[in-house]
Each structure stands twice: as C-alpha cells, then as structure tokens.
Design a protein around this motif. Structure first.
Motif, mmCIF file in Angstrom:
data_model
loop_
_atom_site.group_PDB
_atom_site.id
_atom_site.type_symbol
_atom_site.label_atom_id
_atom_site.label_comp_id
_atom_site.label_asym_id
_atom_site.label_seq_id
_atom_site.Cartn_x
_atom_site.Cartn_y
_atom_site.Cartn_z
ATOM 1 N N ALA A 20 -127.169 17.640 -17.274
ATOM 2 C CA ALA A 20 -128.392 17.066 -17.847
ATOM 3 C C ALA A 20 -128.347 15.547 -17.827
ATOM 4 O O ALA A 20 -129.344 14.897 -17.477
ATOM 5 N N GLY A 60 -128.757 26.173 -23.508
ATOM 6 C CA GLY A 60 -129.006 24.875 -24.115
ATOM 7 C C GLY A 60 -128.219 24.746 -25.399
ATOM 8 O O GLY A 60 -127.694 25.726 -25.922
ATOM 9 N N VAL A 74 -130.552 21.049 -22.217
ATOM 10 C CA VAL A 74 -131.074 22.345 -21.786
ATOM 11 C C VAL A 74 -130.850 22.486 -20.282
ATOM 12 O O VAL A 74 -131.055 21.528 -19.525
ATOM 13 N N LYS A 76 -131.417 22.991 -16.571
ATOM 14 C CA LYS A 76 -132.573 22.500 -15.811
ATOM 15 C C LYS A 76 -133.608 23.596 -15.560
ATOM 16 O O LYS A 76 -134.816 23.355 -15.623
ATOM 17 N N ARG A 79 -135.818 24.008 -18.788
ATOM 18 C CA ARG A 79 -136.549 22.902 -19.403
ATOM 19 C C ARG A 79 -138.040 23.203 -19.334
ATOM 20 O O ARG A 79 -138.507 23.878 -18.431
ATOM 21 N N CYS A 80 -138.763 22.717 -20.274
ATOM 22 C CA CYS A 80 -140.220 22.954 -20.383
ATOM 23 C C CYS A 80 -140.524 24.420 -20.674
ATOM 24 O O CYS A 80 -141.618 24.904 -20.388
#
Length: 106
Positions: A20, A60, A74, A76, A79-80
């Motif tokens: 990250a 994460g 978190v 990759k 993420r989101c």
C-alpha cells in the motif's frame, strides 16, 4: 469480519503495509519504505491492530495508538469496497475521538 490482530497475521500485515505504501505514496522513494520495514514491524506489536478478513484472508488492517490512527491499509483489490470505512467504524465504537495525519499529497 473484523477481529483483533494475531501474531500469526504479521507477515500478511507487513505485506499489506509495504504494498500500500509503495502504491499510494508514489511520491516517496521506495527505499524509505524498505528501510523502515523492520522498525514498523516492531511498532505494530505495540499498537492495537484490527484486521478485516474474508475466508481467513486478511484484506486490510487499522492500527491505533491511544486515539491516533497510526495507519489504515487495504489490499489493492479491495480498495473502494468499504473495507477502510468498516475498519474505522469498528474502532469508533471504543474511541470518543480519533486523530489522523496524512501526507499533503494524499
């Protein structure tokens, strides 16, 4: 599921931390993160760490020292997808307030 960190998580936690940081902090030389790896690994043992996992895979984690969010990381691929939000909401239950510092370029 969110749970308290176990020492068995340390390798995965450090993998997430390094990946990250290299990805998100592209404006900081890679050697900085590599040179601080062992120090951070030791510091993690002194923090309150909570991990987010699905099917026994840590995706994460968040680290807390008193009311300071020392880091939130978190995978990759996740993420989101609300993982970070869930981690923050989880720790908010036990903290009246939280402090977070970020790099200006973030």
């Amino acid at each position: 599921m969110i749970r308290k960190f176990s020492i068995l998580d340390i390798d995965r936690i450090m993998q997430l931390w390094l990946e990250a940081n290299l990805d998100v902090h592209y404006f900081i030389n890679k050697s900085y993160w590599l040179n601080h790896y062992e120090m951070v690994k030791q510091m993690i043992l002194d923090a309150d760490i909570y991990v987010y996992e699905i099917n026994y895979k840590v995706l994460g984690f968040i680290g807390i020292v008193d009311n300071y969010i020392a880091g939130i990381f978190v995978d990759k691929a996740y993420r989101c997808q609300n993982v970070g939000h869930q981690l923050i909401n989880y720790i908010k239950k036990d903290h009246k307030y939280l402090i977070l510092s970020v790099y200006q370029k973030n």
